[in-house]
Scaffold this motif. Structure first.
Motif, PDB file in Angstrom:
ATOM      1  N   GLY A   1      24.634  -1.228 -15.682  1.00 58.64           N
ATOM      2  CA  GLY A   1      24.871  -1.136 -16.984  1.00 58.64           C
ATOM      3  C   GLY A   1      23.934   0.168 -17.084  1.00 58.64           C
ATOM      4  O   GLY A   1      23.991   0.737 -18.232  1.00 58.64           O
ATOM      5  N   HIS A   2      22.993   0.159 -16.217  1.00 58.50           N
ATOM      6  CA  HIS A   2      21.960   0.776 -16.758  1.00 58.50           C
ATOM      7  C   HIS A   2      21.708   1.856 -15.820  1.00 58.50           C
ATOM      8  O   HIS A   2      20.610   2.476 -15.523  1.00 58.50           O
ATOM      9  CB  HIS A   2      19.999   0.250 -16.635  1.00 58.50           C
ATOM     10  N   THR A   3      22.611   2.337 -15.156  1.00 56.56           N
ATOM     11  CA  THR A   3      22.987   3.067 -14.109  1.00 56.56           C
ATOM     12  C   THR A   3      23.160   4.729 -15.414  1.00 56.56           C
ATOM     13  O   THR A   3      23.635   4.162 -16.136  1.00 56.56           O
ATOM     14  CB  THR A   3      23.826   3.886 -12.953  1.00 56.56           C
TER      15      THR A   3
ATOM     16  N   LEU B   1      20.555   5.985 -26.963  1.00 54.00           N
ATOM     17  CA  LEU B   1      19.794   4.877 -26.666  1.00 54.00           C
ATOM     18  C   LEU B   1      20.768   2.997 -26.164  1.00 54.00           C
ATOM     19  O   LEU B   1      21.247   2.625 -26.865  1.00 54.00           O
ATOM     20  CB  LEU B   1      18.836   4.468 -27.777  1.00 54.00           C
ATOM     21  N   CYS B   2      19.272   2.842 -25.352  1.00 51.86           N
ATOM     22  CA  CYS B   2      20.159   1.475 -24.355  1.00 51.86           C
ATOM     23  C   CYS B   2      19.582   0.259 -24.892  1.00 51.86           C
ATOM     24  O   CYS B   2      18.181   0.647 -25.978  1.00 51.86           O
ATOM     25  CB  CYS B   2      20.296   1.568 -23.730  1.00 51.86           C
ATOM     26  N   GLN B   3      19.848  -1.155 -24.668  1.00 57.68           N
ATOM     27  CA  GLN B   3      19.161  -1.926 -25.397  1.00 57.68           C
ATOM     28  C   GLN B   3      17.802  -2.148 -24.428  1.00 57.68           C
ATOM     29  O   GLN B   3      16.815  -3.454 -24.682  1.00 57.68           O
ATOM     30  CB  GLN B   3      19.925  -2.986 -25.695  1.00 57.68           C
ATOM     31  N   CYS B   4      18.284  -1.362 -23.394  1.00 56.92           N
ATOM     32  CA  CYS B   4      16.885  -1.404 -22.334  1.00 56.92           C
ATOM     33  C   CYS B   4      15.475  -0.918 -22.638  1.00 56.92           C
ATOM     34  O   CYS B   4      14.641  -0.702 -22.219  1.00 56.92           O
ATOM     35  CB  CYS B   4      17.479  -1.316 -21.176  1.00 56.92           C
ATOM     36  N   GLY B   5      15.543   0.262 -23.583  1.00 60.53           N
ATOM     37  CA  GLY B   5      14.619   1.311 -24.213  1.00 60.53           C
ATOM     38  C   GLY B   5      14.981   2.253 -23.286  1.00 60.53           C
ATOM     39  O   GLY B   5      14.492   3.401 -24.139  1.00 60.53           O
TER      40      GLY B   5
ATOM     41  N   GLY C   1      20.369   7.473 -21.820  1.00 64.59           N
ATOM     42  CA  GLY C   1      21.868   7.772 -21.175  1.00 64.59           C
ATOM     43  C   GLY C   1      22.618   6.715 -20.186  1.00 64.59           C
ATOM     44  O   GLY C   1      23.445   7.312 -19.262  1.00 64.59           O
ATOM     45  N   CYS C   2      21.750   5.313 -20.520  1.00 63.74           N
ATOM     46  CA  CYS C   2      23.016   4.144 -19.497  1.00 63.74           C
ATOM     47  C   CYS C   2      23.589   4.141 -19.788  1.00 63.74           C
ATOM     48  O   CYS C   2      24.303   4.550 -20.999  1.00 63.74           O
ATOM     49  CB  CYS C   2      21.712   2.588 -20.468  1.00 63.74           C
ATOM     50  N   LEU C   3      24.858   3.987 -18.405  1.00 67.15           N
ATOM     51  CA  LEU C   3      26.419   3.429 -18.975  1.00 67.15           C
ATOM     52  C   LEU C   3      26.306   2.494 -20.470  1.00 67.15           C
ATOM     53  O   LEU C   3      27.300   2.275 -20.832  1.00 67.15           O
ATOM     54  CB  LEU C   3      26.962   3.341 -17.650  1.00 67.15           C
TER      55      LEU C   3
HETATM   56 ZN   LIG Z   1      19.578   0.585 -20.229  1.00 73.12          ZN
END
Ligand SMILES: [Zn+2]
Length: 400
Positions: A245-247, A255-259, A262-264
């Motif tokens: 998910g974070h590739t 913006l992804c929830q990981c901070g 551009g994450c999938l």
């Molecule tokens: Zn992410």
């Protein structure tokens, strides 16, 4: 499965158990043939496993025309009552528990709602404890009868150390989440990345039974990946599993929830779909991916556009996986409402257009069919495997 420290004798004992799990019921000489061991060693090992209560012996009457006239065939099976385990899946809005026996047969299932999507380890431990207790009551047993508990969480989990680096269900980072649960139960408690558990469920009970090398892509609130290579779950050096998910699929993207950006997952996770809907319509009432699917089905142009973009990004992601791993097959797993738009023709066309296939044949892509209980069932599969390994080790080193 097995790590390098496992004793070689234990390896053979576990292979006998795996063999009986795959085939159901076998005679000793059939086990010897299947695992490539001598009949004498299989006789010795099955005697130990019978003594430990892990397998059962039953006599079949000889079939007519049998050459061994008058001699019953002695068959061996796993003993379903050898032990009970609890498999637990912590989802965004609920906790699901399944109580299983050694065969993986459900004794009870229970789902409780969570009031918050993210909470402290202490509060989440309390909720997990209550859910397990309730599932045990439904199975008409007590928590003291459990031989092992495994908990699946989304995030970066170092399973061999029972350590949570980061989870979207917890407000704290970097902690031994199971230590509080461990204090509440007399049996061992394990924690694992939930996508790895789905791969384990597919391997023990589902489509993965037929494949040595396969990938399981999970789509729920976030996007996970379980990797099975040569029949073994691949966890990576830190035991964190694969963060598919974070590739990155877009430079400086959403913006992804990981901070990061551009994450999938920032394009296809449920939260991303809801965010995209509300960007175009701040007053939107959609709360779930299911709401968006329903809107798209009724012809809502914005919902269609949001799902279409998610599908294209997902197609690129799957093509990247196929280009890297060249797997026997891919299994997509998650709630059906999350998968419909991701298993559509435009997505498969995007996959085909983005892979560098040598012979024009893509690996088969399946939708997992183990149902919504697969997450908890995967946790139960891990607990069964761990408890069996410790019971086999106890044959060699009996407790004094
Ligand atoms: Zn992410």
């Amino acid at each position: 499965m097995l790590d390098k420290k496992t004793d070689l004798g234990d390896v053979t004992r576990l292979r006998v158990l795996d063999c009986l799990r795959n085939h159901g019921s076998l005679a000793r000489k059939e086990i010897a043939l299947d695992i490539g061991a001598s009949p004498a060693s299989v006789t010795a090992i099955t005697a130990e496993l019978l003594g430990a209560g892990l397998i059962l012996e039953r006599q079949l009457a000889p079939t007519s025309g049998s050459t061994a006239r008058g001699r019953p065939r002695v068959m061996l099976n796993l003993n379903p009552e050898a032990f009970l385990v609890a498999g637990v899946k912590v989802a965004r809005r609920s906790i699901s528990v399944v109580i299983c026996n050694f065969l993986g047969e459900d004794q009870s299932t229970q789902t409780i709602k969570l009031s918050q999507t993210r909470q402290s380890a202490k509060d989440l431990s309390r909720a997990v404890h209550a859910a397990i207790k309730s599932a045990c009551e439904l199975a008409q047993t007590g928590t003291g009868s459990l031989a092992g508990i495994a908990v699946g969480l989304a995030g970066q989990i170092d399973a061999p150390r029972n350590f949570v680096h980061w989870s979207s269900s917890l407000t704290e980072n970097g902690l031994a989440f199971v230590s509080e649960l461990q204090a509440a139960f007399p049996c061992p408690v394990f924690v694992e990345n939930d996508a790895n558990l789905v791969a384990k469920a597919e391997q023990l009970f589902g489509i993965g039974q037929s494949y040595e090398n396969f990938l399981v892509v999970t789509v729920e609130h976030g996007v996970g990946l379980g990797i099975v290579i040569g029949g073994q779950l691949y966890r990576g050096k830190r035991g964190c599993g694969a963060e598919f998910g974070h590739t990155k699929v877009q430079l400086d993207g959403a913006l992804c929830q990981c901070g990061q950006r551009g994450c999938l997952e920032a394009y296809i996770g449920e939260y991303a779909l809801i965010r995209e809907m509300s960007l175009g319509d701040p007053g939107t009432t959609v709360r779930t991916a299911r709401d968006i699917s329903a809107l798209a089905s009724s012809g809502d142009a914005r919902a269609c556009a949001v799902l279409d973009r998610a599908g294209q990004m997902f197609g690129i992601g799957l093509a990247n996986l196929i280009n890297i791993f060249d797997p026997d097959c891919l299994i997509l797993s998650g709630a059906q409402s999350n998968l419909g738009h991701l298993f559509a023709d435009p997505v498969l066309q995007r996959v085909a257009a983005s892979t560098t296939d040598a012979d024009g044949n893509l690996p088969p892509i399946f939708i997992g069919d183990l149902g919504d209980s697969i997450w908890a069932k995967g946790a139960a599969a891990l607990a069964i495997e761990q408890v069996a390994a410790s019971k086999v080790a106890a044959i060699r080193n009996p407790p004094h």
